[in-house]
Design a protein around this motif. Structure first.
Motif, PDB file in Angstrom:
ATOM      1  N   ILE A 310       0.818  -1.217   0.000  1.00  0.00           N
ATOM      2  CA  ILE A 310       0.000   0.000   0.000  1.00  0.00           C
ATOM      3  C   ILE A 310       0.854   1.269   0.000  1.00  0.00           C
ATOM      4  CG2 ILE A 310      -1.695   1.332   1.320  1.00  0.00           C
ATOM      5  CD1 ILE A 310      -2.850  -1.123  -0.075  1.00  0.00           C
ATOM      6  N   ALA A 311       1.956   1.259   0.718  1.00  0.00           N
ATOM      7  CA  ALA A 311       2.755   2.483   0.874  1.00  0.00           C
ATOM      8  C   ALA A 311       3.721   2.731  -0.275  1.00  0.00           C
ATOM      9  CB  ALA A 311       3.541   2.425   2.185  1.00  0.00           C
ATOM     10  N   PHE A 312       3.863   1.789  -1.223  1.00  0.00           N
ATOM     11  CA  PHE A 312       4.892   1.933  -2.256  1.00  0.00           C
ATOM     12  C   PHE A 312       4.692   3.191  -3.098  1.00  0.00           C
ATOM     13  CE2 PHE A 312       6.535   1.401  -6.520  1.00  0.00           C
ATOM     14  CZ  PHE A 312       7.842   0.985  -6.297  1.00  0.00           C
ATOM     15  N   ALA A 313       3.554   3.295  -3.769  1.00  0.00           N
ATOM     16  CA  ALA A 313       3.319   4.447  -4.641  1.00  0.00           C
ATOM     17  C   ALA A 313       3.276   5.767  -3.869  1.00  0.00           C
ATOM     18  CB  ALA A 313       2.035   4.247  -5.441  1.00  0.00           C
ATOM     19  N   PRO A 314       2.588   5.840  -2.707  1.00  0.00           N
ATOM     20  CA  PRO A 314       2.628   7.095  -1.952  1.00  0.00           C
ATOM     21  C   PRO A 314       4.037   7.497  -1.537  1.00  0.00           C
ATOM     22  CG  PRO A 314       0.787   5.764  -1.203  1.00  0.00           C
ATOM     23  CD  PRO A 314       1.590   4.898  -2.138  1.00  0.00           C
ATOM     24  N   ALA A 315       4.878   6.516  -1.173  1.00  0.00           N
ATOM     25  CA  ALA A 315       6.246   6.844  -0.757  1.00  0.00           C
ATOM     26  C   ALA A 315       7.071   7.369  -1.923  1.00  0.00           C
ATOM     27  CB  ALA A 315       6.914   5.615  -0.148  1.00  0.00           C
ATOM     28  N   PHE A 316       7.001   6.701  -3.066  1.00  0.00           N
ATOM     29  CA  PHE A 316       7.800   7.116  -4.211  1.00  0.00           C
ATOM     30  C   PHE A 316       7.252   8.404  -4.834  1.00  0.00           C
ATOM     31  CE2 PHE A 316      10.538   3.369  -5.792  1.00  0.00           C
ATOM     32  CZ  PHE A 316      10.882   3.045  -4.491  1.00  0.00           C
ATOM     33  N   SER A 317       5.945   8.472  -5.025  1.00  0.00           N
ATOM     34  CA  SER A 317       5.357   9.689  -5.591  1.00  0.00           C
ATOM     35  C   SER A 317       5.535  10.868  -4.643  1.00  0.00           C
ATOM     36  CB  SER A 317       3.867   9.472  -5.881  1.00  0.00           C
ATOM     37  OG  SER A 317       3.678   8.468  -6.850  1.00  0.00           O
TER      38      SER A 317
END
Length: 385
Positions: A310-317
């Motif tokens: 879940i946190a992958f895209a929010p962290a990278f973006s």
């Protein structure tokens, strides 16, 4: 051509590069016993083939980000694929332990260039947070595909199976990258700004993202690495059944990483709450793995796999958004924390297993993951204040 079509082709090209990077991380582990026999070494030495790659992968995160910010992601992707092609070719020369360790160490530089370059490629081409999550899911799928395909090639290729298959995958990714639309190179637009790493490391927002990513991705990989042994000890499952259950902790990232991107893209106001909820769920799933019940453990593995992405895209973006003048470097810093967590925590948990304290070790991992939910809560309160 419509912008959406261009962006879709760029996502496909960047994701192919990420898929190639993921393949190299898991391909030797897929035939560990066969490699041990061919090289005349123990399984512990074969494990070093992955450790050597991952150590270089971690060290090269920030340099890869710097290069992508300076030269453009297309060039960095191409460089990463070339390194992977050359190093895998080197590894096919002879079944010599020193040779494969050198090749795998250099290969780690290639996976870092490919992974960071691929992520930045998707971002620079206008990919949405969902596209970034899709990229992350496909990069993870590269490792999963290697686990399924490489053993099937062992009969025909023998000990060269991991390396020859990796060459084929990298070559295919290169062809797809070549026909994909290339984002503008920073140097050609005049946007060549160098942000000191110390300034990035002192950014509270970036530090929060790094902590969340280290907990979700880093700890989930540690959990996955030791789940097989834990399940064999606690539930009495066979090695094959335990492996199938443990695989869920990583394979389900193909679903949850795009889901996290969709959440950020469509419901940004709920993204922090979603990340916090995923952290609490991940902690609960980790405890379920150590429950001693096979049925509960299966449910726990599913929860861990779904929560971890879940946190992958929010962290990278989020990292790229905080530092638009050096987006790839910011992403590299966040990703490096996950790699460091894996390298630091995996042997510590191994020591706990050796002492018969595996349940306590998983309880500690669960507590750390759940505690990361406080980071999202703190970020929300700071913003409101």
């Amino acid at each position: 051509m419509p912008a959406a079509a261009v962006s879709g082709r760029a996502v496909a090209g960047g994701s192919a590069v990420g898929f190639a990077a993921g393949w190299n991380i898991a391909d030797t582990g897929a035939v560990a016993e066969e490699l041990a026999s061919a090289y005349g070494v123990g399984l512990a030495v074969v494990g070093l083939f992955t450790t050597a790659l991952f150590l270089a992968h971690m060290v090269m995160q920030l340099p890869s980000g710097r290069l992508s910010d300076r030269l453009g992601p297309a060039r960095v992707c191409a460089a990463g694929l070339l390194v992977l092609l050359a190093c895998n070719a080197l590894a096919t020369v002879a079944p010599e332990t020193w040779l494969v360790l050198v090749a795998r160490t250099l290969m780690g530089a290639g996976t870092a260039l490919a992974f960071i370059g691929g992520s930045d490629y998707v971002r620079a081409a206008g990919g949405s947070p969902f596209a970034q999550g899709l990229y992350g899911g496909l990069a993870t799928a590269g490792g999963g595909a290697a686990l399924g395909v490489v053993p099937a090639l062992d009969g025909a290729l023998g000990w060269r199976a991991p390396f020859v298959s990796a060459i084929a995958v990298a070559a295919g990714a290169g062809l797809l990258l070549a026909v994909s639309p290339h984002p503008a190179t920073p140097g050609r637009t005049g946007a060549r700004v160098r942000t000191p790493v110390r300034a990035l490391a002192r950014d509270p927002g970036l530090v929060r993202l790094a902590v969340v990513f280290a907990a979700s991705f880093g700890l989930s990989v540690v959990i996955g690495n030791w789940a097989v042994t834990l399940l064999e000890r606690r539930t009495g499952l066979s090695a094959g059944a335990a492996g199938a259950v443990a695989a869920l902790t990583l394979v389900l990232g193909v679903v949850s990483r795009p889901l996290g991107g969709w959440l950020l893209h469509r419901h940004a106001e709920h993204a922090r709450a979603g990340i916090a909820a995923a952290a609490l769920a991940g902690g609960a799933g980790t405890l379920a793995l150590a429950s001693g019940s096979a049925v509960v453990a299966v449910a726990g593995a599913c929860i861990v796999g779904l929560a971890a992405g879940i946190a992958f895209a929010p962290a990278f973006s989020g990292a790229a958004r905080l530092h638009p003048q050096a987006p790839a470097t910011a992403i590299g810093l966040v990703n490096a924390t996950g790699a460091f967590t894996i390298l630091a925590a995996t042997p510590l948990v191994g020591a706990a297993f050796a002492a018969g304290a595996e349940v306590w070790a998983f309880a500690a991992l669960a507590a750390l993951w759940a505690a990361s939910a406080l980071v999202s809560t703190t970020a929300r309160r700071s913003r409101r204040g």
